[in-house]
Scaffold this motif. Structure first.
Motif, PDB file in Angstrom:
ATOM      1  N   PRO A  67       0.821  -1.374  -0.051  1.00  0.00           N
ATOM      2  CA  PRO A  67       0.098   0.031   0.109  1.00  0.00           C
ATOM      3  C   PRO A  67       0.897   1.097  -0.005  1.00  0.00           C
ATOM      4  O   PRO A  67       0.513   2.101  -0.642  1.00  0.00           O
ATOM      5  CB  PRO A  67      -0.790  -0.038   1.369  1.00  0.00           C
ATOM      6  N   PHE A  68       2.129   1.309   0.599  1.00  0.00           N
ATOM      7  CA  PHE A  68       2.745   2.568   0.641  1.00  0.00           C
ATOM      8  C   PHE A  68       3.702   2.681  -0.579  1.00  0.00           C
ATOM      9  O   PHE A  68       3.957   3.752  -0.928  1.00  0.00           O
ATOM     10  CB  PHE A  68       3.674   2.392   1.981  1.00  0.00           C
ATOM     11  N   HIS A  69       3.970   1.589  -1.342  1.00  0.00           N
ATOM     12  CA  HIS A  69       4.720   1.746  -2.211  1.00  0.00           C
ATOM     13  C   HIS A  69       3.896   2.383  -3.353  1.00  0.00           C
ATOM     14  O   HIS A  69       3.942   3.141  -4.282  1.00  0.00           O
ATOM     15  CB  HIS A  69       5.413   0.391  -2.798  1.00  0.00           C
ATOM     16  N   CYS A  70       2.503   1.771  -3.360  1.00  0.00           N
ATOM     17  CA  CYS A  70       1.307   2.344  -4.352  1.00  0.00           C
ATOM     18  C   CYS A  70       1.295   3.901  -3.993  1.00  0.00           C
ATOM     19  O   CYS A  70       1.031   4.655  -4.969  1.00  0.00           O
ATOM     20  CB  CYS A  70       0.216   1.438  -4.099  1.00  0.00           C
ATOM     21  N   LEU A  71       1.140   4.194  -2.760  1.00  0.00           N
ATOM     22  CA  LEU A  71       0.942   5.517  -2.523  1.00  0.00           C
ATOM     23  C   LEU A  71       1.954   6.592  -2.839  1.00  0.00           C
ATOM     24  O   LEU A  71       1.807   7.909  -3.388  1.00  0.00           O
ATOM     25  CB  LEU A  71       0.751   5.818  -0.819  1.00  0.00           C
ATOM     26  N   ALA A  72       3.427   5.972  -2.833  1.00  0.00           N
ATOM     27  CA  ALA A  72       4.393   6.781  -3.250  1.00  0.00           C
ATOM     28  C   ALA A  72       4.458   6.920  -4.613  1.00  0.00           C
ATOM     29  O   ALA A  72       4.502   7.952  -5.366  1.00  0.00           O
ATOM     30  CB  ALA A  72       5.786   6.114  -2.740  1.00  0.00           C
ATOM     31  N   LYS A  73       3.915   6.057  -5.419  1.00  0.00           N
ATOM     32  CA  LYS A  73       4.013   5.850  -6.770  1.00  0.00           C
ATOM     33  C   LYS A  73       2.931   6.727  -7.418  1.00  0.00           C
ATOM     34  O   LYS A  73       2.987   7.678  -8.278  1.00  0.00           O
ATOM     35  CB  LYS A  73       3.789   4.502  -7.547  1.00  0.00           C
ATOM     36  N   GLN A  74       1.698   6.779  -6.752  1.00  0.00           N
ATOM     37  CA  GLN A  74       0.699   7.585  -6.839  1.00  0.00           C
ATOM     38  C   GLN A  74       1.035   9.188  -6.799  1.00  0.00           C
ATOM     39  O   GLN A  74       0.727   9.959  -7.746  1.00  0.00           O
ATOM     40  CB  GLN A  74      -0.519   7.406  -6.200  1.00  0.00           C
ATOM     41  N   PHE A  75       1.782   9.385  -5.741  1.00  0.00           N
ATOM     42  CA  PHE A  75       2.009  10.773  -5.422  1.00  0.00           C
ATOM     43  C   PHE A  75       3.115  11.164  -6.506  1.00  0.00           C
ATOM     44  O   PHE A  75       3.120  12.453  -6.894  1.00  0.00           O
ATOM     45  CB  PHE A  75       2.616  10.779  -4.091  1.00  0.00           C
ATOM     46  N   HIS A  76       4.198  10.361  -6.853  1.00  0.00           N
ATOM     47  CA  HIS A  76       5.153  10.703  -7.768  1.00  0.00           C
ATOM     48  C   HIS A  76       4.132  11.061  -9.099  1.00  0.00           C
ATOM     49  O   HIS A  76       4.897  11.790  -9.916  1.00  0.00           O
ATOM     50  CB  HIS A  76       6.062   9.502  -7.966  1.00  0.00           C
ATOM     51  N   HIS A  77       3.256  10.216  -9.503  1.00  0.00           N
ATOM     52  CA  HIS A  77       2.779  10.598 -10.842  1.00  0.00           C
ATOM     53  C   HIS A  77       1.947  12.051 -10.898  1.00  0.00           C
ATOM     54  O   HIS A  77       2.170  12.612 -11.805  1.00  0.00           O
ATOM     55  CB  HIS A  77       1.664   9.232 -10.974  1.00  0.00           C
ATOM     56  N   LEU A  78       1.384  12.278  -9.733  1.00  0.00           N
ATOM     57  CA  LEU A  78       0.685  13.582  -9.552  1.00  0.00           C
ATOM     58  C   LEU A  78       1.904  14.746  -9.750  1.00  0.00           C
ATOM     59  O   LEU A  78       1.515  15.713 -10.338  1.00  0.00           O
ATOM     60  CB  LEU A  78       0.063  13.817  -8.288  1.00  0.00           C
ATOM     61  N   TYR A  79       3.071  14.580  -9.425  1.00  0.00           N
ATOM     62  CA  TYR A  79       3.968  15.511  -9.199  1.00  0.00           C
ATOM     63  C   TYR A  79       4.554  15.569 -10.683  1.00  0.00           C
ATOM     64  O   TYR A  79       4.704  16.589 -11.312  1.00  0.00           O
ATOM     65  CB  TYR A  79       5.374  14.829  -8.423  1.00  0.00           C
ATOM     66  N   ARG A  80       4.726  14.476 -11.472  1.00  0.00           N
ATOM     67  CA  ARG A  80       4.989  14.322 -12.903  1.00  0.00           C
ATOM     68  C   ARG A  80       4.084  15.293 -13.628  1.00  0.00           C
ATOM     69  O   ARG A  80       4.508  15.871 -14.526  1.00  0.00           O
ATOM     70  CB  ARG A  80       5.388  13.248 -13.324  1.00  0.00           C
ATOM     71  N   GLU A  81       2.922  14.894 -13.309  1.00  0.00           N
ATOM     72  CA  GLU A  81       1.871  15.471 -14.163  1.00  0.00           C
ATOM     73  C   GLU A  81       1.900  17.167 -14.150  1.00  0.00           C
ATOM     74  O   GLU A  81       1.905  17.863 -14.890  1.00  0.00           O
ATOM     75  CB  GLU A  81       0.434  15.235 -13.856  1.00  0.00           C
ATOM     76  N   LYS A  82       2.004  17.492 -12.950  1.00  0.00           N
ATOM     77  CA  LYS A  82       2.215  19.046 -12.446  1.00  0.00           C
ATOM     78  C   LYS A  82       3.527  19.748 -13.219  1.00  0.00           C
ATOM     79  O   LYS A  82       3.433  20.556 -13.746  1.00  0.00           O
ATOM     80  CB  LYS A  82       2.364  19.409 -11.235  1.00  0.00           C
ATOM     81  N   VAL A  83       4.745  18.763 -13.161  1.00  0.00           N
ATOM     82  CA  VAL A  83       5.952  19.440 -13.789  1.00  0.00           C
ATOM     83  C   VAL A  83       5.476  19.302 -15.298  1.00  0.00           C
ATOM     84  O   VAL A  83       5.957  20.391 -15.891  1.00  0.00           O
ATOM     85  CB  VAL A  83       7.253  18.355 -13.388  1.00  0.00           C
ATOM     86  N   GLU A  84       4.876  18.607 -15.780  1.00  0.00           N
ATOM     87  CA  GLU A  84       4.681  18.643 -17.125  1.00  0.00           C
ATOM     88  C   GLU A  84       3.741  19.932 -17.641  1.00  0.00           C
ATOM     89  O   GLU A  84       3.938  20.526 -18.442  1.00  0.00           O
ATOM     90  CB  GLU A  84       4.109  17.377 -17.695  1.00  0.00           C
ATOM     91  N   VAL A  85       2.823  20.224 -16.787  1.00  0.00           N
ATOM     92  CA  VAL A  85       1.893  21.192 -17.191  1.00  0.00           C
ATOM     93  C   VAL A  85       2.676  22.457 -16.893  1.00  0.00           C
ATOM     94  O   VAL A  85       2.475  23.501 -17.635  1.00  0.00           O
ATOM     95  CB  VAL A  85       0.683  20.925 -16.022  1.00  0.00           C
ATOM     96  N   PHE A  86       3.553  22.640 -16.040  1.00  0.00           N
ATOM     97  CA  PHE A  86       4.412  23.870 -15.927  1.00  0.00           C
ATOM     98  C   PHE A  86       5.110  23.945 -17.128  1.00  0.00           C
ATOM     99  O   PHE A  86       5.592  25.085 -17.477  1.00  0.00           O
ATOM    100  CB  PHE A  86       5.188  23.676 -14.383  1.00  0.00           C
ATOM    101  N   GLN A  87       5.700  22.847 -17.269  1.00  0.00           N
ATOM    102  CA  GLN A  87       6.870  22.887 -18.545  1.00  0.00           C
ATOM    103  C   GLN A  87       6.319  23.466 -19.826  1.00  0.00           C
ATOM    104  O   GLN A  87       6.853  23.977 -20.710  1.00  0.00           O
ATOM    105  CB  GLN A  87       7.758  21.669 -18.542  1.00  0.00           C
ATOM    106  N   ALA A  88       4.851  22.913 -19.999  1.00  0.00           N
ATOM    107  CA  ALA A  88       4.102  23.313 -21.080  1.00  0.00           C
ATOM    108  C   ALA A  88       3.851  25.008 -21.271  1.00  0.00           C
ATOM    109  O   ALA A  88       3.689  25.386 -22.083  1.00  0.00           O
ATOM    110  CB  ALA A  88       2.963  22.675 -21.157  1.00  0.00           C
TER     111      ALA A  88
END
Length: 186
Positions: free
Chosen positions: A163-184
């Motif tokens: 469960p904790f590895h999944c949470l870390a992965k979910q949070f990382h995915h949100l972070y990557r999405e925000k970085v991509e939006v910012f870079q765009a």
């Protein structure tokens, strides 16, 4: 290599195994305490989780909160702005599963209008003869709420990390999405 920090709320009724889950995760399965005292506020567990295939990691600040309604009113301030949610119930206690909706609503009310990634964890699978909550029922409810679903036995040290590895992965995915939006935008 990026190291992120995420606030994780560990929520659920009393005696479902939240503290045991957090403690065994922190100790990498090295420490299962047989007797726990009732959490009367919040315990903080901090652990860094590597995100597979990225070289990045997420430092989870896991807020293990009291499961008694009496104490939950005091927790509003500590529950502010969570990044991820770990909702725990006892597979032998139908009421603890039924109350997950209330805990989820409370957590989501801290982040109105925002998405709160999370997991639903059915604990105490070692007590199979006393099971009261069907796996398929829990999975169906979790998916309907946008949560990943896991079952674990902290006592048997089964699946407590997932469960904790999944949470870390979910949070990382949100972070990557925000970085991509910012870079765009740049």
């Amino acid at each position: 290599m990026v190291k992120l920090a995420a606030k994780c709320i560990l929520a659920g009724d009393s005696a479902v195994g939240k503290t045991a889950l957090a403690q065994i995760f922190r100790s990498d399965g090295a420490h299962f305490q047989k007797n726990y005292t009732l959490t009367t506020g919040v315990d903080l567990v901090v652990k860094t989780v590597p995100v597979p295939d990225t070289g990045d990691s997420v430092e989870l600040f896991i807020f293990d909160s009291a499961g008694k309604e009496l104490f939950s009113e005091m927790l509003d301030k500590l529950w502010e702005s969570p990044n991820v949610l770990c909702l725990v119930y006892d597979v032998t206690n139908e009421q603890s599963f039924a109350n997950c909706g209330k805990w989820l609503e409370k957590a989501r009310s801290q982040m109105p209008g925002a998405s709160l990634p999370g997991v639903l964890v059915g604990n105490k699978t070692d007590l199979a003869s006393r099971r009261a909550v069907d796996s398929a029922q829990a999975r169906s409810w979790a998916l309907g709420q946008g949560l990943e679903c896991f079952e674990t036995s902290v006592k048997e040290m089964e699946n407590y990390e997932a469960p904790f590895h999944c949470l870390a992965k979910q949070f990382h995915h949100l972070y990557r999405e925000k970085v991509e939006v910012f870079q765009a935008l740049v």
